[in-house]
Design an enzyme around this catalytic site. Structure first.
Site, PDB file in Angstrom:
ATOM      1  N   ASP A 263       7.504  36.387  18.133  1.00 50.24           N
ATOM      2  CA  ASP A 263       7.681  37.476  16.972  1.00 50.24           C
ATOM      3  C   ASP A 263       6.512  37.249  15.886  1.00 50.24           C
ATOM      4  O   ASP A 263       6.113  38.244  15.465  1.00 50.24           O
ATOM      5  CB  ASP A 263       8.819  37.225  16.404  1.00 50.24           C
ATOM      6  CG  ASP A 263       9.369  38.730  15.579  1.00 50.24           C
ATOM      7  OD1 ASP A 263       8.856  39.678  16.211  1.00 50.24           O
ATOM      8  OD2 ASP A 263      10.185  38.745  15.022  1.00 50.24           O
TER       9      ASP A 263
ATOM     10  N   HIS B 120      18.392  37.582  12.138  1.00 49.12           N
ATOM     11  CA  HIS B 120      16.984  37.417  12.151  1.00 49.12           C
ATOM     12  C   HIS B 120      16.636  38.573  11.081  1.00 49.12           C
ATOM     13  O   HIS B 120      17.163  39.577  11.191  1.00 49.12           O
ATOM     14  CB  HIS B 120      16.674  37.815  13.755  1.00 49.12           C
ATOM     15  CG  HIS B 120      15.095  38.330  13.661  1.00 49.12           C
ATOM     16  ND1 HIS B 120      14.275  37.415  14.489  1.00 49.12           N
ATOM     17  CD2 HIS B 120      14.321  39.360  13.232  1.00 49.12           C
ATOM     18  CE1 HIS B 120      13.288  37.855  14.405  1.00 49.12           C
ATOM     19  NE2 HIS B 120      12.958  39.162  13.822  1.00 49.12           N
TER      20      HIS B 120
ATOM     21  N   HIS C 276      13.563  40.057   8.188  1.00 50.19           N
ATOM     22  CA  HIS C 276      12.264  40.137   8.026  1.00 50.19           C
ATOM     23  C   HIS C 276      12.251  40.409   6.158  1.00 50.19           C
ATOM     24  O   HIS C 276      13.162  40.787   5.778  1.00 50.19           O
ATOM     25  CB  HIS C 276      11.860  41.356   8.474  1.00 50.19           C
ATOM     26  CG  HIS C 276      11.276  41.184   9.937  1.00 50.19           C
ATOM     27  ND1 HIS C 276      10.357  41.216  10.462  1.00 50.19           N
ATOM     28  CD2 HIS C 276      12.091  41.193  11.044  1.00 50.19           C
ATOM     29  CE1 HIS C 276       9.865  40.914  11.778  1.00 50.19           C
ATOM     30  NE2 HIS C 276      11.324  40.787  12.010  1.00 50.19           N
TER      31      HIS C 276
ATOM     32  N   CYS D  69       6.507  43.877  13.636  1.00 54.12           N
ATOM     33  CA  CYS D  69       6.968  44.623  14.891  1.00 54.12           C
ATOM     34  C   CYS D  69       5.930  45.639  15.102  1.00 54.12           C
ATOM     35  O   CYS D  69       5.663  46.682  14.241  1.00 54.12           O
ATOM     36  CB  CYS D  69       8.319  45.268  14.972  1.00 54.12           C
ATOM     37  SG  CYS D  69       8.730  46.259  16.279  1.00 54.12           S
TER      38      CYS D  69
END
Length: 271
Positions: free
Chosen positions: A14, A205, A207, A238
């Site tokens: 990622d 998860h 960000h 992303c």
């Protein structure tokens, strides 16, 4: 506190997939080796996707073939379709992760399917992985908000999580793909999802787009979650989510957890 929190290091996948500069296979393997030396024992290392769409992951098969093999280490490969699963199964990677999406707009851009069609596909992928005796987890992307449709209702996430539980997946992750969540959102969603997933492990998860990522990690741990994704140096994003910035940094997450008394088995200085 003495409890253990498992850190899933997502930097090699990622983290790197959003970088404009393509790193060669040797550099990626060196990164993975150093993370292992720091004590990381679970790493997301590759994405079995179309290299034309994500050129940073074009060497996924070569990476898996050359991974350092150490006791207690598990590697994760991401798949989004049947072809990706074929490659992942053939590669021998220990764990497979797939991604469901809460909205059609994001799912169509990211995976070329509606959210409902993707869930149907995941059911098929899960069966195949289970038949092969392979660990199969699913991340629910855009669990807190979509870059195209805005807020996502918790009920939407709950419905997806319940269906994944019914499929018998090994792990469910809730992802704040674009970094819109705040700690109260995290607590509320975990409380809403948990009654519908039985004993299925829950992973989070985050960000750090708006600086709330580390607070969200605290909220998750305070709510009982014991598996957290992080990316060394906070790299990531992303390619299909405009404005998404890096993941929460592994070193920041370790600092928080260690100061709170949790065990991770990872050396923050080496990270």
């Amino acid at each position: 506190m003495g409890e253990r929190v498992e850190i899933v290091e997502v930097g090699p996948r990622d983290g790197l997939q959003a970088q404009p500069q393509l790193l060669d296979t040797e550099a990626k393997l060196a990164l993975i080796e150093r993370l292992l030396d720091a004590g990381v024992r679970r790493l997301e290392v590759a994405s079995f996707v179309n290299p034309k769409r994500v050129p940073q992951m074009a060497d996924a098969d070569a990476i898996i073939a050359r991974l350092p093999r150490r006791a207690g280490v598990n590697y994760i490969g991401l798949v989004l379709n049947e072809q990706g699963l074929d490659r992942a199964l053939a590669s021998g990677v220990e764990q497979i992760n797939c991604a469901a999406v809460t909205t059609d707009s994001f799912c169509l851009r990211n995976q070329g399917k509606t959210a409902a069609d993707m869930l149907d596909l995941i059911a098929s992928l899960a069966r195949r992985a289970q038949d092969a005796g392979r660990f199969f987890g699913v991340t629910i992307a855009a669990s807190f908000g979509c870059p195209f449709e805005g807020e996502v209702a918790p009920a939407t996430v709950v419905a997806i999580a319940a269906r994944l539980h019914a499929m018998g997946v090994d792990e469910i992750a809730l992802a704040d793909t674009i970094g819109v969540a705040v700690p109260s959102d995290v607590k509320r969603l975990i409380e809403a999802v948990r009654p519908h997933i039985g004993a299925t492990p829950l992973r989070m998860h985050f960000h750090n787009t708006r600086g709330t990522g580390i607070g969200n990690v605290y909220a998750a741990v305070d709510s009982g979650v014991r598996i957290i994704d992080a990316s060394c140096g906070g790299v990531g994003g992303c390619p299909f989510a405009p404005g998404a910035t890096g993941n929460v940094g592994t070193e920041d997450v370790l600092y928080l957890l260690h100061r709170m008394g949790f065990e991770t088995g990872i050396d923050i200085a080496k990270v």
